[in-house]
Design an enzyme around this catalytic site. Structure first.
Site, PDB file in Angstrom:
ATOM      1  N   HIS A   1      -2.602  -3.104  -3.379  1.00 14.89           N
ATOM      2  CA  HIS A   1      -3.982  -2.950  -2.900  1.00 14.89           C
ATOM      3  C   HIS A   1      -4.955  -2.832  -4.083  1.00 14.89           C
ATOM      4  CE1 HIS A   1      -6.630  -0.984   0.460  1.00 14.89           C
ATOM      5  NE2 HIS A   1      -7.058  -2.164   0.112  1.00 14.89           N
TER       6      HIS A   1
ATOM      7  N   ASP B   1      -3.721   2.325  -4.925  1.00 15.67           N
ATOM      8  CA  ASP B   1      -2.380   2.205  -4.367  1.00 15.67           C
ATOM      9  C   ASP B   1      -1.801   0.810  -4.533  1.00 15.67           C
ATOM     10  OD1 ASP B   1      -4.322   1.373  -2.374  1.00 15.67           O
ATOM     11  OD2 ASP B   1      -2.751   1.405  -0.869  1.00 15.67           O
TER      12      ASP B   1
ATOM     13  N   GLU C   1       2.668  -0.803   4.476  1.00 14.68           N
ATOM     14  CA  GLU C   1       2.371   0.570   4.050  1.00 14.68           C
ATOM     15  C   GLU C   1       3.667   1.307   3.743  1.00 14.68           C
ATOM     16  OE1 GLU C   1      -0.355   2.449   3.629  1.00 14.68           O
ATOM     17  OE2 GLU C   1      -1.981   1.339   4.610  1.00 14.68           O
TER      18      GLU C   1
ATOM     19  N   THR D   1       0.511   5.169   1.966  1.00 19.33           N
ATOM     20  CA  THR D   1      -0.281   5.725   3.068  1.00 19.33           C
ATOM     21  C   THR D   1      -1.303   6.756   2.576  1.00 19.33           C
ATOM     22  OG1 THR D   1       1.477   7.330   3.403  1.00 19.33           O
ATOM     23  CG2 THR D   1       1.499   5.373   4.824  1.00 19.33           C
TER      24      THR D   1
ATOM     25  N   HIS E   1       0.838  -1.207   0.000  1.00 22.98           N
ATOM     26  CA  HIS E   1       0.000   0.000   0.000  1.00 22.98           C
ATOM     27  C   HIS E   1       0.871   1.254   0.000  1.00 22.98           C
ATOM     28  CE1 HIS E   1      -3.550  -2.176   1.867  1.00 22.98           C
ATOM     29  NE2 HIS E   1      -2.575  -2.916   2.353  1.00 22.98           N
TER      30      HIS E   1
HETATM   31 ZN   LIG Z   1      -4.116   0.595   0.571  1.00 24.18          ZN
END
Ligand SMILES: [Zn+2]
Length: 241
Positions: free
Chosen positions: A134, A144, A92, A29, A27
């Site tokens: 993601h 993302d 992340e 942020t 991902h």
């Molecule tokens: Zn995400």
């Protein structure tokens, strides 16, 4: 490698077994700063979290143990897996994202990511095709880590799934429409075999999935239209499955 501990309470009460960990989800942020990201990922009210957070200087934070089910994937699907929190590790990367100022990921950030992925892949025997973004697992809702995320660089480090097509050859087929219906069907079936899930064959939905595929495998042009280049990439990927 040095890992700094933070604590997020945003996980299921029930622990999971090592065997249930099958997928790594990457991902960004999408927040203004590292500080804001930490606050959000650790705030019980936000109900979001991840296992790891990597800032732009390459510092790695652990927010919870891997045997916890973090709340990072949301409604999602990949291959035979549904709602992936229980089967995945979420990582992340600090980046403002498409809405606040999307920038290249830093080299230090990527080299920490590569290290942590190597550890996780070995520990949980994660398959190449199960290192995803993601947007791959939730294409209707998410963009993302986006088209600046260097999947090929990861693949050069034996992380994730990549093709062996020559860039020069591919470029010749960019923007050339797939004319035959059977080729369109073949392309969609190929996406399905790679892991992309189709819960509807509606045009809008298809376009979103094609965009997710392009963000991952054909980052130079993200338009949601399958062209010959996209089809060729899927054929090559499936040869390596
Ligand atoms: Zn995400």
């Amino acid at each position: 490698m040095k890992i700094h501990n933070l604590y997020s309470p945003n996980f299921d009460r029930k622990k999971r077994t090592k065997n249930s960990i099958k997928i790594i989800v990457i991902h960004y942020t999408g927040m203004q700063s590292e500080r804001e990201s930490k606050i959000r990922l650790c705030n019980p009210k936000s109900k979001v979290s991840s296992h790891y957070l990597i800032n732009r200087t390459g510092k790695v934070y652990r927010l919870m143990e891997d045997n916890r089910i973090a709340w990072h994937a949301g409604k999602s699907c990949w291959a035979k897996y549904k709602n992936l929190n229980k089967n995945s590790i979420g990582i992340e990367l600090e980046n403002k994202g498409h809405l606040l100022g999307y920038s290249n990921f830093s080299q230090k950030q990527l080299s920490s990511l590569i290290k942590i992925c190597k550890i996780l892949i070995k520990k949980y025997k994660i398959k190449k095709r199960n290192v995803v973004g993601h947007s791959d697992i939730a294409p209707l809702r998410k963009n993302d880590p986006g088209e600046k995320f260097p999947w090929q660089k990861l693949a050069n480090n034996r992380i994730g799934f990549w093709h062996h097509c020559k860039p020069m050859m591919l470029r010749k087929h960019r923007n050339i429409n797939i004319l035959k219906k059977k080729d369109k069907i073949k392309y969609i079936n190929n996406l399905n075999k790679i892991g992309y899930c189709f819960s509807s064959k509606k045009k809008y939905f298809l376009m979103k999935i094609v965009k997710a595929f392009q963000r991952h495998y054909r980052q130079e042009l993200i338009n949601g239209h399958p062209d010959k280049e996209c089809l060729i990439i899927t054929l090559n990927l499936l040869k390596n499955l």
